[in-house]
Design a protein around this motif. Structure first.
Motif, mmCIF file in Angstrom:
data_model
loop_
_atom_site.group_PDB
_atom_site.id
_atom_site.type_symbol
_atom_site.label_atom_id
_atom_site.label_comp_id
_atom_site.label_asym_id
_atom_site.label_seq_id
_atom_site.Cartn_x
_atom_site.Cartn_y
_atom_site.Cartn_z
ATOM 1 N N THR A 48 0.848 -1.191 0.000
ATOM 2 C CA THR A 48 0.000 0.000 0.000
ATOM 3 C C THR A 48 0.886 1.243 0.000
ATOM 4 O O THR A 48 2.104 1.156 0.094
ATOM 5 C CB THR A 48 -0.906 0.044 1.245
ATOM 6 O OG1 THR A 48 -0.110 0.316 2.403
ATOM 7 C CG2 THR A 48 -1.649 -1.256 1.432
ATOM 8 N N SER A 49 0.258 2.399 -0.049
ATOM 9 C CA SER A 49 1.003 3.658 0.047
ATOM 10 C C SER A 49 0.968 4.221 1.462
ATOM 11 O O SER A 49 1.419 5.331 1.698
ATOM 12 C CB SER A 49 0.425 4.678 -0.942
ATOM 13 O OG SER A 49 -0.934 4.922 -0.639
ATOM 14 N N THR A 50 0.435 3.453 2.413
ATOM 15 C CA THR A 50 0.350 3.892 3.799
ATOM 16 C C THR A 50 1.687 3.688 4.491
ATOM 17 O O THR A 50 2.219 2.572 4.530
ATOM 18 C CB THR A 50 -0.757 3.125 4.544
ATOM 19 O OG1 THR A 50 -1.973 3.253 3.814
ATOM 20 C CG2 THR A 50 -0.943 3.656 5.942
ATOM 21 N N TYR A 51 2.207 4.761 5.052
ATOM 22 C CA TYR A 51 3.524 4.755 5.676
ATOM 23 C C TYR A 51 3.553 3.874 6.922
ATOM 24 O O TYR A 51 2.730 4.035 7.817
ATOM 25 C CB TYR A 51 3.908 6.190 6.034
ATOM 26 C CG TYR A 51 5.236 6.341 6.700
ATOM 27 C CD1 TYR A 51 6.410 6.045 6.020
ATOM 28 C CD2 TYR A 51 5.325 6.786 8.007
ATOM 29 C CE1 TYR A 51 7.641 6.201 6.623
ATOM 30 C CE2 TYR A 51 6.547 6.943 8.620
ATOM 31 C CZ TYR A 51 7.708 6.651 7.921
ATOM 32 O OH TYR A 51 8.918 6.804 8.539
ATOM 33 N N ARG A 52 4.468 2.935 6.963
ATOM 34 C CA ARG A 52 4.780 2.064 8.107
ATOM 35 C C ARG A 52 3.607 1.210 8.599
ATOM 36 O O ARG A 52 3.627 0.717 9.721
ATOM 37 C CB ARG A 52 5.326 2.886 9.269
ATOM 38 C CG ARG A 52 6.659 3.504 8.976
ATOM 39 C CD ARG A 52 7.209 4.243 10.150
ATOM 40 N NE ARG A 52 7.294 3.344 11.278
ATOM 41 C CZ ARG A 52 7.499 3.730 12.524
ATOM 42 N NH1 ARG A 52 7.639 4.990 12.797
ATOM 43 N NH2 ARG A 52 7.570 2.858 13.491
ATOM 44 N N ILE A 53 2.581 1.000 7.789
ATOM 45 C CA ILE A 53 1.447 0.176 8.217
ATOM 46 C C ILE A 53 1.891 -1.257 8.482
ATOM 47 O O ILE A 53 1.413 -1.909 9.410
ATOM 48 C CB ILE A 53 0.271 0.244 7.210
ATOM 49 C CG1 ILE A 53 -0.984 -0.429 7.775
ATOM 50 C CG2 ILE A 53 0.644 -0.389 5.882
ATOM 51 C CD1 ILE A 53 -1.631 0.326 8.879
ATOM 52 N N GLU A 54 2.838 -1.759 7.697
ATOM 53 C CA GLU A 54 3.315 -3.134 7.878
ATOM 54 C C GLU A 54 4.036 -3.302 9.207
ATOM 55 O O GLU A 54 3.929 -4.333 9.865
ATOM 56 C CB GLU A 54 4.213 -3.553 6.708
ATOM 57 C CG GLU A 54 5.631 -3.039 6.734
ATOM 58 C CD GLU A 54 5.803 -1.572 6.347
ATOM 59 O OE1 GLU A 54 6.948 -1.100 6.391
ATOM 60 O OE2 GLU A 54 4.815 -0.899 6.021
ATOM 61 N N GLN A 55 4.752 -2.284 9.649
ATOM 62 C CA GLN A 55 5.462 -2.367 10.929
ATOM 63 C C GLN A 55 4.492 -2.343 12.095
ATOM 64 O O GLN A 55 4.642 -3.102 13.060
ATOM 65 C CB GLN A 55 6.467 -1.225 11.032
ATOM 66 C CG GLN A 55 7.585 -1.331 10.031
ATOM 67 C CD GLN A 55 8.500 -0.121 10.046
ATOM 68 O OE1 GLN A 55 8.423 0.718 10.919
ATOM 69 N NE2 GLN A 55 9.373 -0.045 9.049
ATOM 70 N N ARG A 56 3.479 -1.505 12.005
ATOM 71 C CA ARG A 56 2.471 -1.432 13.070
ATOM 72 C C ARG A 56 1.676 -2.731 13.184
ATOM 73 O O ARG A 56 1.423 -3.226 14.280
ATOM 74 C CB ARG A 56 1.536 -0.257 12.817
ATOM 75 C CG ARG A 56 2.232 1.075 12.935
ATOM 76 C CD ARG A 56 1.269 2.203 12.715
ATOM 77 N NE ARG A 56 1.992 3.454 12.599
ATOM 78 C CZ ARG A 56 1.728 4.364 11.693
ATOM 79 N NH1 ARG A 56 0.766 4.169 10.821
ATOM 80 N NH2 ARG A 56 2.409 5.472 11.653
ATOM 81 N N LEU A 57 1.262 -3.277 12.041
ATOM 82 C CA LEU A 57 0.491 -4.518 12.058
ATOM 83 C C LEU A 57 1.327 -5.696 12.536
ATOM 84 O O LEU A 57 0.847 -6.534 13.308
ATOM 85 C CB LEU A 57 -0.076 -4.806 10.667
ATOM 86 C CG LEU A 57 -1.244 -3.930 10.237
ATOM 87 C CD1 LEU A 57 -1.591 -4.188 8.786
ATOM 88 C CD2 LEU A 57 -2.443 -4.174 11.118
#
Length: 149
Positions: A48-57
């Motif tokens: 996605t283009s959402t910043y750092r969403i993978e790290q938060r999840l």
């Protein structure tokens, strides 16, 4: 007329007693609820283009595994079981607005590709190519409470 209803009730009770215990108990018994095993949760991939969403999840999943299972959670690929994920989409939709017209509650929708594999055999234990999470979150109204959110 009362007898058939009573028989149906007894049959329903017996079926409901035995059905839930089949799969869940066997799965829990095979994995021993994670006791003495490690589960690796490497950082998910973000498409996605959402910043750092993978790290938060990824961090949220690690914390839930620590809290709810007896697995020893590690962040790399060196576990008895590896959970890999890919964030496919992330959408935040405002559902409640304040007086200024800004959103105060949002429906968050996250779609992911999730795969859990056993390291020794390479066997896929769980796979969902379109895992979808959806929930409503209310934002704090004061700026001091908003920053941690």
């Amino acid at each position: 007329m009362i007898r058939p209803v009573r028989k149906l009730f007894v049959l329903t009770c017996v079926v409901t007693w035995f059905l839930p215990s089949c799969g869940y108990r066997l799965a829990n018994k095979n994995m021993n609820a994670g006791k003495g095993q490690t589960i690796a949760v490497p950082t998910f991939t973000n498409t996605t283009s959402t910043y750092r969403i993978e790290q938060r999840l990824t961090e949220a999943v690690r914390q839930e595994l620590i809290r709810r299972t007896q697995f020893s959670v590690v962040p790399d690929n060196q576990g008895d079981v590896v959970m890999a994920g890919e964030v496919l989409s992330y959408i935040a939709i405002p559902v409640i607005f304040n007086r200024q017209g800004c959103g105060s509650a949002y429906t968050m929708v996250v779609d992911m590709n999730v795969r859990v594999t056993e390291t020794k055999t390479g066997k896929v234990l769980f796979r969902n190519d379109r895992f979808s999470f959806r929930d409503v979150y209310e934002l704090a109204q004061s700026s001091s409470e908003f920053v941690p959110e």
